[in-house]
Design an enzyme around this catalytic site. Structure first.
Site, PDB file in Angstrom:
ATOM      1  N   HIS A   1      -9.624  -3.928   9.819  1.00  0.00           N
ATOM      2  CA  HIS A   1      -9.574  -3.709   8.372  1.00  0.00           C
ATOM      3  C   HIS A   1     -10.034  -4.936   7.575  1.00  0.00           C
ATOM      4  CE1 HIS A   1      -8.124   0.231   7.445  1.00  0.00           C
ATOM      5  NE2 HIS A   1      -6.952   0.123   8.007  1.00  0.00           N
TER       6      HIS A   1
ATOM      7  N   GLU B   1       0.859  -1.179   0.000  1.00  0.00           N
ATOM      8  CA  GLU B   1       0.000   0.000   0.000  1.00  0.00           C
ATOM      9  C   GLU B   1       0.898   1.232   0.000  1.00  0.00           C
ATOM     10  OE1 GLU B   1      -2.869   0.347   3.177  1.00  0.00           O
ATOM     11  OE2 GLU B   1      -3.706   2.154   2.319  1.00  0.00           O
TER      12      GLU B   1
ATOM     13  N   HIS C   1      -6.853  -2.159  15.046  1.00  0.00           N
ATOM     14  CA  HIS C   1      -7.065  -1.411  13.811  1.00  0.00           C
ATOM     15  C   HIS C   1      -6.807  -2.296  12.582  1.00  0.00           C
ATOM     16  CE1 HIS C   1      -6.858   2.280  11.263  1.00  0.00           C
ATOM     17  NE2 HIS C   1      -6.032   1.520  10.559  1.00  0.00           N
ATOM     18  N   GLU C   2      -5.665  -2.951  12.570  1.00  0.00           N
ATOM     19  CA  GLU C   2      -5.325  -3.768  11.395  1.00  0.00           C
ATOM     20  C   GLU C   2      -6.285  -4.948  11.279  1.00  0.00           C
ATOM     21  OE1 GLU C   2      -3.417  -2.252   9.501  1.00  0.00           O
ATOM     22  OE2 GLU C   2      -2.533  -0.888  10.969  1.00  0.00           O
TER      23      GLU C   2
ATOM     24  N   GLY D   1       3.165   2.174  10.449  1.00  0.00           N
ATOM     25  CA  GLY D   1       2.986   1.504  11.737  1.00  0.00           C
ATOM     26  C   GLY D   1       2.716   0.015  11.536  1.00  0.00           C
ATOM     27  N   ALA D   2       1.790  -0.280  10.640  1.00  0.00           N
ATOM     28  CA  ALA D   2       1.435  -1.665  10.372  1.00  0.00           C
ATOM     29  C   ALA D   2       0.587  -1.711   9.113  1.00  0.00           C
ATOM     30  CB  ALA D   2       0.662  -2.265  11.542  1.00  0.00           C
TER      31      ALA D   2
ATOM     32  N   GLU E   1      -2.476  -4.024   6.897  1.00  0.00           N
ATOM     33  CA  GLU E   1      -3.557  -4.997   7.070  1.00  0.00           C
ATOM     34  C   GLU E   1      -3.662  -6.035   5.966  1.00  0.00           C
ATOM     35  OE1 GLU E   1      -4.028  -1.674   6.294  1.00  0.00           O
ATOM     36  OE2 GLU E   1      -5.674  -1.423   4.870  1.00  0.00           O
ATOM     37  N   ASN E   2      -2.558  -6.415   5.292  1.00  0.00           N
ATOM     38  CA  ASN E   2      -2.624  -7.415   4.231  1.00  0.00           C
ATOM     39  C   ASN E   2      -3.527  -8.574   4.615  1.00  0.00           C
ATOM     40  OD1 ASN E   2      -0.202  -6.004   3.129  1.00  0.00           O
ATOM     41  ND2 ASN E   2       0.730  -6.943   4.921  1.00  0.00           N
TER      42      ASN E   2
HETATM   43 ZN    ZN Z   1      -5.512   1.573   8.546  1.00  0.00          ZN
END
Ligand code: ZN
Length: 879
Positions: free
Chosen positions: A307, A127, A303-304, A267-268, A270-271
């Site tokens: 998603h 992303e 959060h991830e 930060g991270a 979400e794949n």
């Molecule tokens: Zn996000």
């Protein structure tokens, strides 16, 4: 890297893709000197596209094309164009298979986009537009395909091979190599693709979903981090349960994986089924992570995970819709954090970030709507506006609809758009359709940039017992947008009587049983609200719970603010009244440095320190003085030196006059028993470390002894770092040098703690003047290739150590310009984010402004400036 001016991409130019991809088969051959990527795409013409026989256009970036074939027949040189940033095949049938082989060099990829190496492992970040650095592909989120991925690598060096979906095959290959094949049954955009290959240890857990399916949970980390996984895995399980309970969302694959990597721009990520995290946002133990880090990790893991529905199952049509997934998901993770801890404190933290940093962004040269109309580099739009303001917009819908209708709206949204790539407008429409409410004017929140301002005046008619509130709204001009329309704003208010009791809010005389809080809906430029049956002049409590991301101007007296600090039943406004009072006191000292500090402020803080009846987490927040960054944001022409001096003077005054109370607070909140992460223990640590910081700020000898003892004996990083920070921010030069050295020797093997150690110094006006910052860049633990290290020194200096960064001689600005230019060559995304403080130059007093501008111009004139930095610098220098 671009040498030409980057192109502007406009939402109004959006066209559906000419070709769709149904299936992607990838084979990765991973080697030390590069990787070969075999891709087979099942492509067909999009029936929705009016493009006729448009050529097939595939994005690419930094790829070496080895071969291309159509339905198995190699294409000759004249059949396609390799344009460097694209592969164009001019004549293709209705439906076909395209086979492409590319060669890439992950080991030399310092941009950390696409496939790269971090600490010896292969990992990806796709992303927003990283997949095109892996292979040629229609790299846009509205092309959703099923992916099958086979990874081949040396068995000893890379025993763990991961990708999205479920593992379906594995085996040995010749030459000590092996392979694993993964299949993801859910169609997804390429930005959600992920691959990891490395020598990692596996931590296992399981989760049983609401329908009784058992999900394998896996966390993969480097062996040295094996002890730092429990908290994230636990947070993951709580997130999965919460999303079922609150949104009715069940997990869909058989396995969910989290990988920690040290070198990561974000930060991270979400794949699908394979979340990749920056180590600092997922690894934690009591010994190495602060309470704040634990809370951040819990929020990011959630959060991830969230998603998976808000982002992956339903994704964005184009990058202008980024807030569709980010705003909604930030709102969801904020609800989750509020449920896990103190809702009031969570709201205070979010509002603080918004008011300090997002309002500044919204008033600066990069101001853009929650749904931008154009961009040059999408990576510049991963902003506080898209994330935080976007979340506030969703929160307002939640406030307007109420819990139950909002849930019906989100159910409808997920059901209607599952498997689709959609727009923010589709989201709002689902909310409208489920609730029957008209949100047409509300949509302006997505279209208009800038922070609305509410100017409130009031009148009290003693004879008629009527209290009248007049609210005027205005939305400021922002680059490219003037003459804005009034927005639909939920404005929560209450009124307090002289005795501190809430008054009923009657819209007409005679009615009874009125609520004591109302959400007024503002839709016009001006509204007048009359409250009846009010027998005495009330004190208004406005924008309760920060019910909208707006500025409120009302001429509260200091008396009234003190009153609200003590009596407002809304915790957020109680805190806010204290902030407004402290701001007012500090601002009066900016104007008149010799003036006396308001004695009532001292009294107010004294009663806070003694107040054991109030939620101690709220007390801990109320004791924090407004930050320098916030005071700058509130100024027209910020004079940083004067702001710094005034704030320090107030802090010293408070600490001097409250010394006994601070010592008492320290002792009565001292550690008891084992370390716990309950809201109460977190609040106690926060209170005692605040008290310690204040005592050392005034050079208190007893405070010094306490800090040194705490540093020695603490059993957790919160207390250890609290003591270190207090020492670093004191004038005990010798003691702080010793403390820093001892701390480093104790934790030098732990990158996350070393990052804390860097940032504590870089953010301190006492320990982080420019010569010391320059030394940190030379330190053995500093690494230019690691974004966390760059952020912990250069980022902390420029965004937190404001008095040093804004040194009137301009040295801080020149320093930042130099580092931005240096980083621009290796990692433009990080360079572009780092330059932000300079872009705010118009906000400052003339003597600062000139120097900031010239530092920016130096960056602008750099050779081969990346598109990322080009966009930010040019926009901030534009008239
Ligand atoms: Zn996000």
């Amino acid at each position: 890297m671009r040498t030409n001016q980057p192109q502007t991409i406009c939402l109004s130019d959006y066209k559906v893709p000419a070709y769709l991809v149904d299936q992607v088969d990838l084979r990765f051959e991973l080697f030390e000197d590069g990787a070969r990527v075999h891709s087979v795409l099942s492509v067909r013409r999009n029936p929705e596209s009016s493009g006729g026989d448009e050529p097939l256009y595939l994005h690419g970036d930094s790829l070496v094309l080895e071969s291309v074939a159509l339905n198995g027949t190699p294409l000759a040189a004249g059949d396609f164009d390799d344009l460097g940033d694209a592969l164009v095949v001019s004549s293709v049938p209705e439906a076909f298979e395209l086979q492409v082989v590319t060669w890439i060099e992950p080991q030399n990829n310092t941009r950390l986009e696409g496939l790269y190496k971090s600490s010896g492992m292969f990992c990806t970040q796709c992303e927003a537009e990283g997949f095109r650095c892996i292979t040629f592909y229609p790299d846009r989120p509205d092309v959703m395909a099923r992916f099958r991925t086979r990874i081949e690598a040396d068995r000893d060096a890379y025993p763990v091979l991961l990708s999205n979906g479920n593992p379906v095959a594995k085996g040995d290959l010749e030459g000590g190599r092996h392979y694993v094949t993964w299949e993801d049954p859910f169609p997804k955009p390429a930005y959600l693709f992920a691959l990891v290959a490395g020598d990692l240890v596996e931590k296992k857990d399981t989760f049983t979903t609401c329908s009784g399916r058992s999900i394998d949970l896996r966390m993969y980390v480097e062996p040295r981090n094996a002890q730092k996984c429990d908290f994230a895995l636990d947070a993951l399980k709580r997130s999965m349960r919460w999303d079922e309970d609150v949104y009715g969302r069940e997990y869909d694959l058989d396995i969910f994986m989290i990988v920690a990597v040290d070198d990561f721009n974000m930060g991270a990520m979400e794949n699908k089924g394979l979340n990749i995290f920056n180590s600092s946002c997922v690894l934690a133990s009591q010994e190495t992570a602060t309470d704040a880090a634990f809370q951040r990790i819990e929020a990011i893991v959630a959060h991830e995970y969230f998603h998976n529905w808000s982002g992956n199952r339903v994704t964005c049509r184009d990058w202008f819709q980024l807030s569709l997934k980010e705003g909604f998901t930030v709102f969801r993770d904020a609800q989750f954090s509020a449920d896990m801890g103190s809702p009031t404190v969570k709201r205070i933290e979010d509002a603080t970030l918004l008011r300090t940093a997002q309002f500044a962004e919204d008033a600066g040269p990069m101001a853009h709507p929650v749904r931008p109309a154009s961009y040059m580099e999408i990576s510049n739009f991963y902003t506080l506006t898209i994330y935080e303001k976007g979340a506030e917009v969703v929160r307002m819908i939640h406030n307007l609809l109420g819990e139950s209708l909002f849930r019906q709206g989100s159910d409808l949204y997920f059901q209607r758009h599952d498997g689709q790539a959609v727009t923010t407008d589709d989201f709002v429409r689902a909310m409208e359709d489920a609730s029957g409410r008209d949100l047409s004017q509300f949509r302006l929140w997505y279209e208009q940039a800038g922070t609305p301002a509410l100017t409130v005046t009031d009148e009290f008619d003693e004879e008629r017992c009527v209290y009248r509130l007049t609210v005027r709204q205005s939305v400021p001009d922002t680059p490219g947008q003037t003459g804005k329309k009034p927005q639909h704003i939920p404005f929560a208010v209450g009124l307090l009587g002289r005795d501190g009791q809430p008054l009923p809010l009657l819209f007409s005389a005679g009615s009874d049983d009125a609520p004591v809080e109302r959400v007024l809906e503002l839709t016009e430029r001006e509204h007048c609200f009359e409250f009846h049956g009010v027998s005495e002049r009330p004190v208004p409590s406005l924008l309760r719970g920060f019910s909208a991301p707006v500025r409120v101007h009302y001429p509260w007296t200091r008396e009234q603010l003190l009153f609200l600090m003590n009596h407002d039943p809304d915790g957020f406004n109680r805190w806010d009244a204290g902030q407004r009072l402290a701001v007012d006191v500090i601002q009066s000292l900016i104007v008149a440095p010799e003036a006396e500090v308001e004695p009532r402020l001292v009294d107010a803080y004294r009663s806070l320190l003694r107040n054991t009846g109030l939620d101690q987490a709220l007390v801990a927040k109320m004791l924090q003085l407004p930050s320098e960054a916030y005071l700058i944001e509130l100024s027209e022409q910020a004079d940083v030196a004067a702001i710094h001096r005034a704030r320090e003077a107030v802090l010293s005054h408070l600490a001097t006059h409250l010394r006994d109370e601070l010592l008492a607070c320290y002792h009565c909140n001292s550690a008891q028993g084992d370390y716990q992460l309950t809201p109460d223990s977190v609040a106690r640590r926060s209170l005692r470390n605040t008290a310690l910081g204040w005592l050392l700020h005034i050079g208190d000898q007893q405070g010094l002894v306490l800090a040194q003892e705490q540093l020695r004996s603490a059993d957790n990083m919160t207390d250890r770092l609290g003591a270190l920070r207090a020492l670093v921010n004191s004038d005990f030069v010798e003691e702080r040098t010793q403390a820093l050295e001892g701390f480093y020797q104790a934790f030098r093997e732990d990158p996350q703690v070393v990052e804390l150690w860097f940032s504590v110094q870089a953010a301190s006006v006492r320990a982080g003047q420019l010569p010391q910052i320059t030394q940190l860049l030379e330190h053995e633990a500093f690494d230019w290739k690691n974004p966390n290290k760059v952020r912990s020194v250069i980022g902390a200096f420029a965004s937190q150590n404001l008095a040093a960064f804004h040194n009137p001689d301009g040295s801080g600005y020149a320093f930042l310009a130099t580092q931005v230019c240096r980083l621009d060559d290796s990692n433009p995304q990080i360079a572009s984010r780092l330059v932000t403080p300079l872009t705010r130059w118009r906000k400052f007093a003339p003597e600062y402004r000139v120097l900031m501008k010239s530092a920016l111009e130096r960056v602008r004139d750099k050779d081969r400036l990346s598109g990322d930095v080009y966009e930010v610098v040019h926009k901030s220098l534009a008239d």
